[in-house]
Design an enzyme around this catalytic site. Structure first.
Site, short mmCIF file in Angstrom:
data_model
loop_
_atom_site.label_atom_id
_atom_site.label_comp_id
_atom_site.label_asym_id
_atom_site.label_seq_id
_atom_site.Cartn_x
_atom_site.Cartn_y
_atom_site.Cartn_z
N GLU A 78 16.64 -21.31 62.16
CA GLU A 78 15.76 -20.08 62.45
C GLU A 78 14.50 -20.52 61.97
O GLU A 78 13.39 -20.14 62.78
CB GLU A 78 16.51 -19.11 61.49
CG GLU A 78 15.55 -17.77 61.53
CD GLU A 78 15.28 -17.04 60.36
OE1 GLU A 78 14.39 -16.88 59.89
OE2 GLU A 78 16.45 -17.27 59.67
N GLU A 151 10.47 -27.28 57.02
CA GLU A 151 11.29 -26.14 56.40
C GLU A 151 12.46 -26.52 55.89
O GLU A 151 13.04 -25.51 55.23
CB GLU A 151 11.49 -25.69 58.00
CG GLU A 151 10.05 -25.35 58.85
CD GLU A 151 9.46 -24.26 58.19
OE1 GLU A 151 9.97 -23.28 57.47
OE2 GLU A 151 8.15 -24.20 58.39
#
Length: 254
Positions: A78, A151
């Protein structure tokens, strides 16, 4: 436009808008709206438009993302799809949208069994610009390994000189596991559904995130981020035909 006026302009079930077939129409009295369900004939992608007279329009790309472990792959993905795409190969288009768009909402969220990418605006052209960036992000992300490391998880030297694990999602989930209440709630959910995907933490368990491999991360995107596994939700007064024309021209794979 009243709901009566909307009703007088509804297309008939079975009407085709290019590659999109209208399968059903729901009257949503509590929202002063009609819900129009379309299906794209090749991919099977579903589009549901809650059509009404609200000037604040919204779209959301929604994917079923079923976790097989607690590595946080859906959560990391995401974050990473919003780190640049084929059409918009900039480092962080999400931040640029916050600065340059007239959006009234802009976000992405990972749930235990789905991942959603919603945005809204009161300006039609602005909304379609947002939709273009989001659609390219979810279907054609760059997914560079350095973005995965940024991330997800990586090794770096701390202020004390020691090697430690870091990463945006890794640090976020460490904070999520930092209170007794959060840990207790997580244990309750996992124990209630022990033989289902809900036994895993889709956000990522800090003890398991470092085990996630880049190859599995990319494979997860190939498996789940496909039009056949996508539901596009629309809301507001923009005519459905305008949305479908935009999708048909901009994204021929839908």
């Amino acid at each position: 436009m009243s709901i009566e006026s909307l009703a007088s302009n509804l297309p008939e079930i079975g009407t085709r808008f290019g590659r999109f077939l209208l399968e059903s129409v729901d009257q949503l009295d509590e929202y002063q709206s009609f819900g129009l369900l379309f299906r794209e004939e090749k991919s099977g992608c579903e589009i549901y438009h809650v059509w009404n007279e609200d000037e604040e329009n919204l779209f959301s790309f929604n994917f079923k993302t079923i976790p097989e472990d607690s590595s946080g792959v859906a959560h990391i993905l995401e974050h990473t799809v919003l780190c640049g795409s084929e059409k918009y190969p900039v480092k962080d288009p999400f931040v640029m949208l916050y600065k340059g768009s007239m959006q009234t909402f802009l976000n992405a969220m990972t749930y235990p069994d789905k991942t959603v990418y919603p945005a809204s605006s009161t300006v039609k052209q602005d909304l379609f610009n947002l939709m273009s960036v989001y659609a390219d992000a979810v279907f054609f992300p760059l997914l560079k390994e350095e973005h995965f490391r940024q991330e997800g998880h990586r090794l770096e030297r701390g202020d004390d000189g020691e090697i430690q694990i870091s990463g945006v999602v890794y640090n976020e989930m460490k904070a999520n596991y930092s209170t007794h209440d959060d840990i207790a709630w997580d244990k309750v959910i996992r124990s209630v559904f022990p033989d289902t995907p809900y036994a895993h933490d889709s956000g990522g368990d800090p003890r398991e995130i470092p085990g996630l491999r880049y190859s599995y991360f990319r494979d997860f995107h190939r498996r789940y981020y496909h039009p056949s596994n996508c539901r596009i939700f629309l809301y507001g007064d923009i005519p459905t035909a305008d949305y479908l024309d935009f999708l048909a021209v901009s994204y021929t794979h839908l």
